[in-house]
Scaffold this motif. Structure first.
Motif, short mmCIF file in Angstrom:
data_model
loop_
_atom_site.label_atom_id
_atom_site.label_comp_id
_atom_site.label_asym_id
_atom_site.label_seq_id
_atom_site.Cartn_x
_atom_site.Cartn_y
_atom_site.Cartn_z
N GLY A 156 17.37 13.33 55.18
CA GLY A 156 16.18 12.50 55.33
C GLY A 156 16.41 11.06 54.95
N SER A 157 17.60 10.75 54.40
CA SER A 157 17.90 9.37 54.03
C SER A 157 18.66 8.70 55.16
N ARG A 158 18.91 7.43 54.99
CA ARG A 158 19.67 6.66 55.97
C ARG A 158 21.08 6.41 55.43
N GLY A 159 22.00 6.20 56.33
CA GLY A 159 23.33 5.83 55.90
C GLY A 159 24.29 7.01 55.84
N PRO A 160 25.32 6.89 55.00
CA PRO A 160 26.41 7.88 55.00
C PRO A 160 25.98 9.27 54.56
N LEU A 161 24.94 9.37 53.75
CA LEU A 161 24.54 10.70 53.28
C LEU A 161 24.03 11.57 54.42
N ARG A 162 23.38 10.96 55.41
CA ARG A 162 22.90 11.75 56.54
C ARG A 162 24.07 12.38 57.30
N ALA A 163 25.07 11.58 57.61
CA ALA A 163 26.24 12.11 58.32
C ALA A 163 26.96 13.16 57.49
N LEU A 164 27.06 12.92 56.17
CA LEU A 164 27.73 13.89 55.31
C LEU A 164 26.97 15.21 55.28
N ALA A 165 25.65 15.14 55.20
CA ALA A 165 24.85 16.37 55.20
C ALA A 165 25.06 17.17 56.47
N ALA A 166 25.08 16.46 57.61
CA ALA A 166 25.26 17.15 58.89
C ALA A 166 26.62 17.83 58.97
N GLN A 167 27.67 17.08 58.63
CA GLN A 167 29.00 17.65 58.75
C GLN A 167 29.24 18.77 57.75
N GLY A 168 28.73 18.60 56.53
CA GLY A 168 28.89 19.66 55.54
C GLY A 168 28.21 20.95 55.96
N PHE A 169 27.00 20.82 56.52
CA PHE A 169 26.28 22.02 56.98
C PHE A 169 27.00 22.68 58.14
N LEU A 170 27.45 21.89 59.10
CA LEU A 170 28.11 22.48 60.27
C LEU A 170 29.43 23.13 59.89
N ARG A 171 30.15 22.54 58.94
CA ARG A 171 31.37 23.19 58.45
C ARG A 171 31.03 24.53 57.78
N ARG B 113 23.77 14.40 67.08
CA ARG B 113 24.46 15.56 66.55
C ARG B 113 24.02 16.88 67.19
N ARG B 114 23.11 16.82 68.15
CA ARG B 114 22.61 18.07 68.71
C ARG B 114 23.69 18.84 69.44
N ASP B 115 24.65 18.15 70.08
CA ASP B 115 25.70 18.86 70.78
C ASP B 115 26.57 19.65 69.81
N ALA B 116 26.93 19.04 68.69
CA ALA B 116 27.73 19.75 67.69
C ALA B 116 26.95 20.93 67.11
N ALA B 117 25.64 20.73 66.89
CA ALA B 117 24.82 21.82 66.37
C ALA B 117 24.75 22.97 67.37
N ARG B 118 24.60 22.64 68.66
CA ARG B 118 24.56 23.69 69.67
C ARG B 118 25.87 24.46 69.71
N ASP B 119 26.99 23.75 69.57
CA ASP B 119 28.28 24.43 69.58
C ASP B 119 28.37 25.44 68.44
N GLU B 120 27.91 25.05 67.25
CA GLU B 120 27.95 25.98 66.12
C GLU B 120 27.00 27.15 66.33
N LEU B 121 25.83 26.88 66.91
CA LEU B 121 24.89 27.95 67.17
C LEU B 121 25.45 28.93 68.21
N VAL B 122 26.18 28.42 69.18
CA VAL B 122 26.83 29.30 70.17
C VAL B 122 27.86 30.18 69.46
N ARG B 123 28.55 29.65 68.47
CA ARG B 123 29.50 30.48 67.74
C ARG B 123 28.77 31.61 67.01
N TRP B 124 27.58 31.36 66.50
CA TRP B 124 26.80 32.43 65.89
C TRP B 124 26.44 33.48 66.94
N VAL B 125 26.05 33.03 68.12
CA VAL B 125 25.73 33.99 69.19
C VAL B 125 26.96 34.81 69.55
N ARG B 126 28.11 34.14 69.63
CA ARG B 126 29.33 34.86 69.96
C ARG B 126 29.67 35.87 68.87
#
Length: 788
Positions: free
Chosen positions: A623-638, A684-697
């Motif tokens: 919910g913040s701006r700057g590097p923390l947003r990108a870090l949160a996204a990448q950490g979750f997707l990993r 980041r929606r494309d990366a999120a979709r890719d991870e969600l597809v891995r869950w489906v797989r």
């Protein structure tokens, strides 16, 4: 961590890596042992291959970001998760003396079969002080209530707590101070029966924000300092927050200012041993050879044994007295004899080490070469004899350079026979298997019979013989440069034991140099060493050092901080998240290597009991701006990519976060929020979709396996040409999760489009995607296939 993070839901454990970390006599949980990683190898290979294919890199290789900065001739630093797996598989002796239930990982025994198992379980080295946080397990509280030995001092402190509701208890580690604090809280909070442990990394000024009105709370060794001391104003704020019924105990080993403290004095070791022995005998039931004696009479006879009187009169610590009680119970059951009793404890181990390395006395015949072998065995306990002997001879040459500086380098080619050396070392050789590039190969390894000797030897040599420090450090420096990861890691672990014995000297000698090195592989050594030091009682010093390093702009030290927190795991989640947030949001823009270290640490923390706390913080960062947003996204997707093997033989692979979301409401809540945010983020929606597809797989794979199982488990000769598709538990969980990701009609259409375009893996019939679409549209969920 907030209070949700203390315990992870019961169920399968991650493929590898730390859960809650190990505990001392006051009763805490331990990280997974080496065999826990072996049980997961089959699943790990499948996951590595799939993840590598998805990521476009070779299976099993290090993360490309983790290799940046390594010279071409140097082995690259492993990724954070690989470093965790290496630690617990290549240094299983770190787990000696711990309970068989280690955090979330359940194992059936230690790495050694036969008599060695009894010795390892009963003769542990200094247990860890990395306690679990959050609500303490009911089993731990019940055991504490049944085995606690009261005393007059305890009664006085309990009365003070009942009167004041807030208490600062001061005492040395290993004296039972935490046990006493938890027992007080349990006794005073009879209505709730719950005790909540706060993360020691919580700032004293924030204590009031982490306590629950009316609840019973304890914090052990909070990280305080000149910039953030514990003050009366903090305790007053806690008191107001707790209300009339709440309780709060601070357990500390250091002096504090502006706060009234109460010193803890443990009861006599005999009383502690008697309390635990009575409980153990009651649990084991009557022994056939007891002749009808009562439990109290049997306990009295055991305590009156000459060996018991001699040991308890030496004044062992409460921690050691508890272990001695377990050993007495084993003797009553016929599982050990007086010889095991007589050699139990740190005192006897210290005496043994003292005789080995003394210049005179009954063991003066121990040659310098054999002394070097003993030190090498302490470092490489549980590894093949040739390796121990070879590296011991290297140390011998360095010791000769100090003892006889004018003597030409060299020593006899032939030494004492292995049998003679092992007899001297009170060690044994036994068969084992090792993972190699050519598969699992048999080998014979050597280890001390007494599981506490390896670290006792290192501490004794380091603290009692200062002349050894120079050649020992030079030897360790040569070992950490070895291309064999086992040698490097064991040298780092040994260095961590030395750091626990003398942290200041270790910091100046190697920790600061490794932690600030331009070479990632050396920084990884610092992380392994700091983890080991924390395991051996220096957790407060380690936390302080990591906090200091995180405040510096040096990228190398910040990388080391992140890697260290990945190893320390859930017990340090609050400190880890605080320091990572500070590092990511301040200072220069992190390079790819440092950014990957932050992301991998979040990935590791998401696999353990701190998952809820991490998810909650990621939602806030996003919910913040700057590097923390990108870090949160990448950490979750990993973290979303990690897999865990389900319960039961041949259990299906689950996405770890899906398993947690299925079994824990708070995890599901924050995971759903993160998925919604990412799926609605244009960047980041494309990366999120890719991870969600891995869950489906993953669900598709599990359901395909379940369908095949149904095909071959029917009665003989029963023909079912078109067996109905089975629905796995993984698919059912995903059917329940997907509708929660929908807030608008557009959300539903995007997910439906994703499922329509989904390409099932080879051998799958595509029915999983169809059923998931039905669930998304609100159709009744399919019934799960039964567990087999």
């Amino acid at each position: 961590m907030n209070q949700h993070t203390a315990t992870s839901p019961p169920g399968p454990a991650p493929e590898a890596g730390p859960g809650p970390l190990a505990g001392d006599a006051d009763g805490a949980q331990s990280a997974p042992g080496a065999k826990g990683t072996q049980d997961a190898q089959s699943a790990k290979g499948t996951q590595d291959a799939q993840d590598a294919q998805d990521a476009g890199r070779p299976a099993g290789g290090p993360d490309p970001a983790a290799t940046t900065g390594s010279p071409p001739d140097e082995a690259p630093a492993p990724g954070a998760w690989e470093a965790i797996e290496q630690l617990f598989s290549l240094a299983p002796h770190l787990r000696s003396g711990r309970a068989n239930v280690m955090g979330d990982t359940r194992v059936s025994g230690d790495v050694v079969a036969g008599d060695k198992r009894v010795d390892v379980h009963l003769h542990g080295g200094p247990p860890s002080r990395l306690h679990s946080v959050g609500p303490l397990p009911a089993a731990e509280l019940a055991h504490l209530a049944a085995t606690f030995a009261p005393s007059r001092r305890y009664d006085e402190l309990y009365a003070e707590l009942v009167l004041r509701r807030v208490l600062v208890l001061r005492g040395r580690s290993g004296t039972g101070r935490r046990t006493a604090a938890v027992r007080m809280l349990l006794q005073a909070a009879r209505t709730s029966g719950e005790v909540i442990a706060l993360d020691p990394g919580t700032e004293p000024a924030d204590f009031a924000d982490h306590v629950r009105p009316g609840g019973a709370h304890v914090v052990v060794d909070p990280v305080t300092g000149p910039d953030g001391p514990l003050r009366d104003v903090h305790l007053h704020a806690v008191h107001r927050r707790l209300g009339a019924e709440g309780l709060f105990v601070v357990v500390t080993g250091s002096a504090v200012e502006d706060v009234t403290t109460h010193d803890w004095e443990p009861p006599p070791a005999t009383e502690i041993t008697r309390a635990h022995l009575l409980h153990a005998l009651q649990q084991s039931g009557p022994e056939p050879a007891s002749g009808g004696a009562t439990v109290s009479e049997r306990a009295r006879c055991l305590l009156e044994l000459d060996v018991s009187v001699a040991y308890l009169s030496a004044g062992p610590s409460p921690r050691e007295a508890v272990g001695f009680a377990r050993l007495l119970a084993a003797r009553a059951a016929g599982r050990c004899g007086d010889e095991e009793l007589s050699r139990y404890g740190r005192v006897s181990a210290e005496e043994t080490a003292g005789r080995w390395f003394a210049g005179g006395g009954p063991e003066e015949g121990v040659s310098l070469r054999d002394k070097a072998f003993l030190i090498s065995l302490a470092v490489f306990d549980g590894l093949p004899y040739p390796l121990v002997a070879e590296l011991g001879d290297r140390l011998h040459l360095r010791l000769l350079g100090v003892e006889e500086p004018g003597r030409p380098a060299g020593h006899p080619v032939f030494a004492a026979s292995p049998a003679e050396r092992l007899a001297l070392a009170r060690a044994e050789e036994y068969p084992d298997e090792t993972d190699t590039p050519w598969g699992r190969l048999p080998e014979r390894v050597v280890a001390f019979r007494d599981g506490s000797l390896w670290n006792t030897v290192l501490c004794h040599v380091w603290t009692s013989h200062p002349a050894v420090r120079g050649p020992l450090l030079a030897w360790l420096d040569s070992l950490v440069a070895d291309r064999r990861v086992t040698v490097r890691l064991r040298a780092a672990v040994a260095s961590g034991v030395l750091a626990a014995a003398d942290f200041g000297h270790a910091h100046d000698a190697f920790l600061d140099r490794w932690g600030s090195s331009p070479r990632p592989a050396e920084r990884q050594l610092a992380a392994w060493s700091l983890y080991t030091a924390a395991e051996h009682g220096m957790d407060t010093a380690v936390r302080r050092l990591l906090s200091q390093w995180s405040g510096r702009p040096d990228p190398a030290r910040r990388w080391t901080v992140a890697r260290s927190y990945a190893l320390l795991g859930g017990a340090t989640a609050t400190s880890a998240l605080r320091d990572i947030e500070r590092m990511a949001a301040s200072g220069p823009e992190p390079d790819p290597l440092l950014r990957a270290a932050y992301e991998q640490t979040l990935e590791a923390l998401l696999q353990g009991p701190a998952a809820v706390t991490v998810l909650e913080r990621l939602v806030r960062w996003y919910g913040s701006r700057g590097p923390l947003r990108a870090l949160a996204a990448q950490g979750f997707l990993r973290g979303a990519r990690r897999r865990v093997r389900g319960e039961g033989p041949g259990g299906a692979l689950w996405p770890r976060l899906l398993w947690l979301a299925e079994h824990d409401t708070a995890t599901r809540q924050f995971a759903v929020v993160m998925w919604r945010l990412l799926l609605n983020d244009r960047e980041r929606r494309d990366a999120a979709r890719d991870e969600l597809v891995r869950w489906v797989r993953c669900a598709d794979h599990a359901s395909t396996r379940a369908a095949r199982g149904r095909l071959f488990t029917g009665p003989p000769y029963e023909e079912e040409p078109d067996p109905p598709g089975a629905v796995s538990d993984v698919e059912s969980a995903l059917c329940r999760l997907l509708p929660l990701l929908v807030e608008t009609g557009n959300d539903r259409e995007r997910l439906d489009f994703l499922l329509r375009r989904y390409e099932p893996p080879a051998g799958a019939d595509g029915a999983t995607a169809a059923r998931l679409r039905d669930a998304l549209a609100g159709e009744p969920p399919a019934r799960s296939a039964p567990h087999r």
